[in-house]
Scaffold this motif. Structure first.
Motif, PDB file in Angstrom:
ATOM      1  N   GLY A   1       0.105   1.284   1.151  1.00 36.41           N
ATOM      2  CA  GLY A   1      -1.187   1.230   0.493  1.00 36.41           C
ATOM      3  C   GLY A   1      -1.832   2.591   0.318  1.00 36.41           C
ATOM      4  O   GLY A   1      -2.979   2.690  -0.122  1.00 36.41           O
ATOM      5  N   THR A   2      -1.100   3.662   0.660  1.00 35.69           N
ATOM      6  CA  THR A   2      -1.632   5.012   0.479  1.00 35.69           C
ATOM      7  C   THR A   2      -1.689   5.335  -1.012  1.00 35.69           C
ATOM      8  O   THR A   2      -0.744   5.055  -1.755  1.00 35.69           O
ATOM      9  CB  THR A   2      -0.737   6.041   1.197  1.00 35.69           C
ATOM     10  N   THR A   3      -2.778   5.933  -1.450  1.00 33.78           N
ATOM     11  CA  THR A   3      -2.920   6.325  -2.851  1.00 33.78           C
ATOM     12  C   THR A   3      -2.902   7.847  -2.960  1.00 33.78           C
ATOM     13  O   THR A   3      -2.984   8.569  -1.977  1.00 33.78           O
ATOM     14  CB  THR A   3      -4.216   5.764  -3.453  1.00 33.78           C
ATOM     15  N   GLY A   4      -2.761   8.342  -4.196  1.00 29.95           N
ATOM     16  CA  GLY A   4      -2.814   9.771  -4.446  1.00 29.95           C
ATOM     17  C   GLY A   4      -1.477  10.485  -4.386  1.00 29.95           C
ATOM     18  O   GLY A   4      -1.424  11.717  -4.486  1.00 29.95           O
ATOM     19  N   TRP A   5      -0.362   9.734  -4.261  1.00 30.05           N
ATOM     20  CA  TRP A   5       0.958  10.366  -4.136  1.00 30.05           C
ATOM     21  C   TRP A   5       1.930   9.872  -5.206  1.00 30.05           C
ATOM     22  O   TRP A   5       3.129  10.156  -5.141  1.00 30.05           O
ATOM     23  CB  TRP A   5       1.562  10.034  -2.757  1.00 30.05           C
ATOM     24  N   LEU A   6       1.437   9.191  -6.228  1.00 34.93           N
ATOM     25  CA  LEU A   6       2.321   8.447  -7.126  1.00 34.93           C
ATOM     26  C   LEU A   6       3.176   9.314  -8.041  1.00 34.93           C
ATOM     27  O   LEU A   6       4.037   8.798  -8.761  1.00 34.93           O
ATOM     28  CB  LEU A   6       1.508   7.451  -7.954  1.00 34.93           C
ATOM     29  N   ASP A   7       2.997  10.626  -8.013  1.00 35.86           N
ATOM     30  CA  ASP A   7       3.918  11.495  -8.740  1.00 35.86           C
ATOM     31  C   ASP A   7       5.339  11.374  -8.176  1.00 35.86           C
ATOM     32  O   ASP A   7       6.319  11.664  -8.870  1.00 35.86           O
ATOM     33  CB  ASP A   7       3.457  12.952  -8.664  1.00 35.86           C
ATOM     34  N   LYS A   8       5.447  10.902  -6.917  1.00 37.97           N
ATOM     35  CA  LYS A   8       6.753  10.733  -6.283  1.00 37.97           C
ATOM     36  C   LYS A   8       7.236   9.288  -6.295  1.00 37.97           C
ATOM     37  O   LYS A   8       8.294   8.984  -5.725  1.00 37.97           O
ATOM     38  CB  LYS A   8       6.695  11.245  -4.837  1.00 37.97           C
ATOM     39  N   LEU A   9       6.485   8.401  -6.946  1.00 35.69           N
ATOM     40  CA  LEU A   9       6.884   6.996  -6.973  1.00 35.69           C
ATOM     41  C   LEU A   9       8.264   6.785  -7.607  1.00 35.69           C
ATOM     42  O   LEU A   9       9.043   5.970  -7.106  1.00 35.69           O
ATOM     43  CB  LEU A   9       5.823   6.158  -7.691  1.00 35.69           C
ATOM     44  N   PRO A  10       8.609   7.474  -8.691  1.00 36.11           N
ATOM     45  CA  PRO A  10       9.960   7.280  -9.254  1.00 36.11           C
ATOM     46  C   PRO A  10      11.066   7.594  -8.243  1.00 36.11           C
ATOM     47  O   PRO A  10      12.073   6.876  -8.178  1.00 36.11           O
ATOM     48  CB  PRO A  10       9.997   8.247 -10.442  1.00 36.11           C
TER      49      PRO A  10
END
Length: 238
Positions: free
Chosen positions: A75-84
């Motif tokens: 549920g941590t937000t702010g890191w989605l550049d690494k989601l792929p």
């Protein structure tokens, strides 16, 4: 169910209370002072990990769970550049991963309402759209992950919108998201469509962290024993 809590701040403690109330066992409470518990031999004691930390640490925490063969709810937000990369690693290692910008059941229903309203408003060129989100002052990222999810839904449906900005904007191609940090404020998100004739507004207001915590535990219960990449839409059959 045996749970490893990765992140033991206010949200982690709220999740713990819900999980214990449902008869689950917390086998690890991992914070900056107990990071050694992220080693494989410790994580493997858990049936599932629930991760609520920081944008700087989330990616490494998730990968460690994959290496330990432990399903992870994040549920941590702010890191989605690494989601792929996370999705690729999850599939490559045959693991289970569930991410949500917000685990509240009410918010996830609100997501569906927002998407449908955007579809209805898409042909109504007389209306402009904007968003406001309010959180407590300890929230690190702005706009919130929930606000970004709402914005992306709007951008998919409303023609002429090319992106969002975290400020007031007179550019019609930009969706303005106004972020406010006020205590105490677990979270309020408001989307407004305005025209010279009238306004249409939808709002979700959280009264406490309990809704987020309960949703995270529900997601962990659902994820146990599965493989693949999931969201709260899967959990709630939305």
């Amino acid at each position: 169910m045996k749970i490893a809590l990765i992140g033991y701040g206010k949200m982690g403690q709220a999740i713990e209370a819900i999980a214990l109330g449902r008869g689950h066992e917390i086998v690890h409470r991992i914070d900056i002072n107990s990071s050694h518990l992220l080693e494989k031999e410790h994580l493997q004691q858990a049936d599932v990990a629930i991760e609520f930390t920081t944008p700087e640490t989330a990616y490494d925490n998730i990968i460690r769970c994959f290496d330990a063969n432990v399903p992870v709810v994040c549920g941590t937000t702010g890191w989605l550049d690494k989601l792929p990369q996370v999705k690729s690693q999850c599939l490559e290692k045959h693991q289970a991963f569930l991410y949500a910008s917000n685990f509240s059941i009410g918010v996830n229903i609100f997501f569906e309402l927002n998407r449908r309203l955007a579809e209805l408003m898409a042909p109504q060129s007389a209306y402009g759209v904007s968003m406001e989100e309010i959180h407590h002052t300890q929230k690190k990222d702005a706009p919130s992950g929930t606000a970004i999810t709402l914005a992306e839904q709007i951008l998919e449906k409303v023609p002429g919108k090319k992106g969002w900005v975290n400020e007031e904007s007179t550019d019609p191609a930009q969706l303005a998201i106004i972020s406010k940090r006020i205590n105490p404020a677990p979270g309020t998100h408001t989307i407004t469509y305005s025209s010279p004739i009238d306004d249409i507004t939808i709002t979700h207001t959280a009264h406490s962290r309990e809704g987020f915590a309960a949703g995270a535990v529900t997601a962990a219960e659902w994820l146990k024993g599965k493989k693949g990449i999931f969201t709260m839409k899967d959990v709630l059959s939305l």
